[in-house]
Motif scaffolding. Structure first.
Motif, PDB file in Angstrom:
ATOM      1  N   ASN A 154      -6.038   4.324   1.258  1.00 26.86           N
ATOM      2  CA  ASN A 154      -6.722   4.063  -0.062  1.00 26.86           C
ATOM      3  C   ASN A 154      -6.213   2.650  -0.576  1.00 26.86           C
ATOM      4  OD1 ASN A 154      -7.633   6.895  -0.081  1.00 26.86           O
ATOM      5  ND2 ASN A 154      -5.826   7.452  -1.067  1.00 26.86           N
ATOM      6  N   ALA A 155      -5.027   2.305  -0.074  1.00 26.58           N
ATOM      7  CA  ALA A 155      -4.683   0.928  -0.513  1.00 26.58           C
ATOM      8  C   ALA A 155      -5.207  -0.007   0.139  1.00 26.58           C
ATOM      9  CB  ALA A 155      -3.021   0.832  -0.566  1.00 26.58           C
ATOM     10  N   SER A 472       2.127   2.258  -3.159  1.00 25.61           N
ATOM     11  CA  SER A 472       0.996   2.910  -3.490  1.00 25.61           C
ATOM     12  C   SER A 472       0.432   3.338  -4.623  1.00 25.61           C
ATOM     13  CB  SER A 472       0.886   4.271  -2.583  1.00 25.61           C
ATOM     14  OG  SER A 472       1.401   4.032  -1.057  1.00 25.61           O
ATOM     15  N   THR A 476      -2.851   1.317  -5.845  1.00 23.61           N
ATOM     16  CA  THR A 476      -4.293   2.185  -6.147  1.00 23.61           C
ATOM     17  C   THR A 476      -4.633   1.890  -7.506  1.00 23.61           C
ATOM     18  OG1 THR A 476      -3.328   3.889  -4.628  1.00 23.61           O
ATOM     19  CG2 THR A 476      -5.115   4.649  -6.452  1.00 23.61           C
TER      20      THR A 476
END
Length: 687
Positions: A154-155, A472, A476
């Motif tokens: 996701n990062a 994270s 995000t």
């Protein structure tokens, strides 16, 4: 014949042959060859286990261990048959029975029992315990590792292919340690079987020699006992090598080099330790009664090795040189009061990430901080997703921020703020009150969460909660802010870079834009309208083709952007579909007709000329339908006539900001539409 073909035919045939060996007598020359092959295969396994860098590099080892154990037992059966029938089992067994142990049955039995003790009690028990613990901890750590992979994905640190590979490695590692836990039982059983086989051979050989062949007691012992011990030794040595290989495999930590290289490198880093050890051994030589040459030889060798290793002074000198180079580089930078430095400081950065004083560890590699690496990877991920290269993220500390707080600024305006307390992880889940920590809200979607001390991470993972580390969380949140503000971050220079890129690959497209007198500013406004609704502009060539064609008819930026959306329609609608199905919300036809009559245009775009109360009721009705669908696990899109779409998007921006608004002309023919709601305010006259 390829190696794959050989493996598919030869290996199964060899395993079947091992089973056949147990029932079919073999000639002694073949037995000699197979015994030597057994020693060779065990040596090969030992060397392979020492040269591997990760356990998965030798993932076949549990099956190999089982096959090697079966092969060794089959050889024991074959040798036992020859010993009892002929009183002779080949030159290899005879050599081990006479030359290796000097023809002494007692010496042979003692050596055999010592090897059994080393293998069974020391190596096998230890390796089995390590494999058991490693299997349990590997399985317990799987959820956390999977979540870490998802967080990196996701990062933007890794892509989907790397994520799949890492997930497969985690599963393979758990399977390997589980298999090794079971395979260690084979080694234990093999050690026990070796003792039983030797006892049976001793008793059976004595009975055959005395009762069947009429040998004397001494002659029977000399003949059969020596052969039995030789058989035990020739089988136990490769068994010990295999057991040692299993111990090396399960205790091997993943590094960049093999065992020998790591061993030398890590020992030779401690010069002082080698010097003290060498001096201590040399000093031991003066103890009365001890032989001096061995102690002096070993101690001198350690001192010699230590003298060849760079000392701390040399390391300090290299560090001083590096510091001097860094100082010289700093001296070349502009002075803090110089006009150049002041001009740099007063410039408003497009994208900034500010950290409070206690969050500096996130960007300090010496303290394990990898936030800067994650941000760099995020820029690449967003470029592939949105089609633009976002500006460099200027990361700096801000003493005015409260403790463990970070802030994101876009063109100098704070657009997001969150917390990342040191020593904590963010836990998302349903059973959070049972965990210690501070209640909070997840910064992107506003989900209930809790900052839990990192010591309780494993406990949180066991409950099934999602655990996210601080870096994270920040990455995000930054990614979501960039997506929402992509239109503001697209500068005219960025558009110029895109045009130059297209000119190299499709020059005719840029020529048509120039022929239609389309300025860079007009292209920028079209692209910003697309990005403002989350539409990526990676297909920049097709976008510019539509812009050039439509600009010959109108200069209205909104109309040009809508024409681009129509051209990209199938891709836009497909991005919201799931398994080829697109859930849609629509307007009651009469209401849609009335809204079309109220449509007006201005220099800022089209809008609906409705009374405030009616506009609010319409927006809330659509928002309620969308919320009801989301409660059922469905993410719908709102669909209306093409001429109404821009005005409806403006109307719903506040009431339903996450609801995509599409035109009928943007729906791809490959999709199956599923109408989940029709908005109806009652009487058409109300609109």
């Amino acid at each position: 014949m390829t190696s794959t073909r050989i493996g598919q035919i030869a290996i199964p045939a060899a395993i079947v042959g091992i089973v056949v060996m147990m029932v079919v007598p073999l000639p002694t020359p073949l037995i000699d060859l197979l015994l030597v092959s057994n020693i060779g295969l065990a040596t090969l396994a030992l060397l392979a286990s020492m040269s591997t860098r990760r356990v998965l590099d030798f993932s076949i080892f549990p099956s190999y261990l089982l096959i090697a154990t079966l092969f060794r037992l089959a050889l024991n059966v074959s040798v036992t048959r020859l010993v009892l029938l002929d009183g002779y089992a080949g030159k290899v067994v005879e050599a081990f029975g006479h030359f290796v142990i000097g023809g002494s049955v007692i010496v042979g039995l003692v050596i055999f029992l010592i090897l059994i003790v080393i293998q069974f009690i020391v190596i096998t028990n230890g390796a089995g315990r390590v494999a058991e613990v490693a299997a349990r901890f590997t399985l317990d750590a799987m959820p956390g590792k999977q979540m870490a992979i998802d967080a990196d994905l996701n990062a933007g640190i890794i892509d989907e292919d790397v994520a799949k590979l890492r997930r497969k490695e985690i599963a393979d590692e758990a399977d390997f340690y589980g298999a090794m836990d079971g395979a260690s039982k084979f080694v234990k059983g093999d050690a026990i079987a070796a003792i039983v086989i030797v006892l049976i051979n001793l008793i059976g050989g004595f009975a055959v020699g005395v009762m069947q062949k009429g040998m004397s007691f001494t002659e029977a012992i000399e003949t059969y006992s020596l052969l039995t011990v030789g058989d035990g030794l020739v089988a136990q040595i490769p068994a010990l090598l295999i057991s040692l290989s299993s111990g090396l495999i399960v205790t091997r930590a993943a590094t960049e080099s093999d065992l020998g290289t790591d061993l030398l490198h890590q020992f030779t880093r401690h010069r002082r330790t080698l010097q003290l050890a060498g001096a201590a051994i040399c000093a031991t030589a003066i103890t009365p009664g001890l032989p001096k040459p061995p102690f002096l030889l070993v101690g001198g060798a350690l001192l010699l090795i230590a003298s060849r290793i760079p000392g701390e002074g040399e390391a300090e000198a290299r560090a001083a040189e590096e510091a001097a180079a860094a100082a010289a580089a700093a001296a070349r930078e502009p002075a803090p009061d110089s006009p150049e430095h002041i001009a740099t400081e007063m410039r408003v950065e497009p994208l900034e990430l500010e950290l409070s004083y206690d969050l500096i560890d996130l960007v300090d590699p010496a303290r394990g901080g990898d936030l800067l690496d994650r941000v760099r990877a995020l820029r690449r991920k967003l470029a592939l997703e949105l089609g633009i290269v976002i500006p460099l993220v200027r990361t700096r500390d801000n003493l005015d921020l409260p403790a463990h707080t970070y802030a994101v600024r876009v063109h100098g305006v704070e657009t997001g703020r969150g917390e990342a307390p040191p020593g904590h992880v963010l836990v998302l889940g349903d059973d959070l009150p049972n965990l210690p920590g501070m209640a909070t809200r997840e910064p992107v979607f506003g989900l209930p969460a809790r900052w839990v001390p990192v010591e309780f991470r494993h406990q949180a993972e066991i409950t099934g909660a999602t655990v996210v580390d601080r870096a994270s969380v920040v990455t995000t949140h930054l990614a979501e802010i960039v997506r929402r503000n992509a239109a503001r971050l697209l500068s005219r220079q960025d558009v110029k870079m895109l045009l130059d890129m297209v000119k190299q690959s499709d020059p005719i497209v840029v020529d048509e834009l120039n022929g239609a007198n389309v300025t860079t500013g007009e292209i920028q406004r079209v692209l910003q309208l697309l990005l403002d609704e989350g539409i990526g502009i990676r297909d920049i060539v097709r976008i510019l083709e539509v812009v050039g064609e439509r600009s010959r008819v109108t200069k209205d930026t909104e109309q040009i952007a809508e024409a681009v959306r129509t051209a990209l329609g199938p891709a836009i609608s497909a991005s919201y579909a799931r398994d080829g199905r697109l859930p849609v919300l629509t307007l009651e036809p009469v209401i849609e007709h009335s809204l079309a009559e109220s449509l007006r245009t201005s220099e800022h775009g089209s809008y609906l000329a409705l009374e405030p109360g009616v506009a609010e009721a319409l927006a809330l009705a659509i928002a309620r339908e969308a919320e009801a669908a989301e409660m059922k696990g469905v993410e719908p899109v709102f669909v209306c006539a093409a001429q109404l779409r821009p005005a409806m998007r403006r109307l719903l921006r506040a009431a339903a900001p996450r609801l995509p608004v599409l035109a009928y002309t943007e729906l791809g023919s490959q999709l199956e539409l599923e109408t989940i709601g029709v908005v109806n305010l009652g009487q058409p006259a109300a609109v």
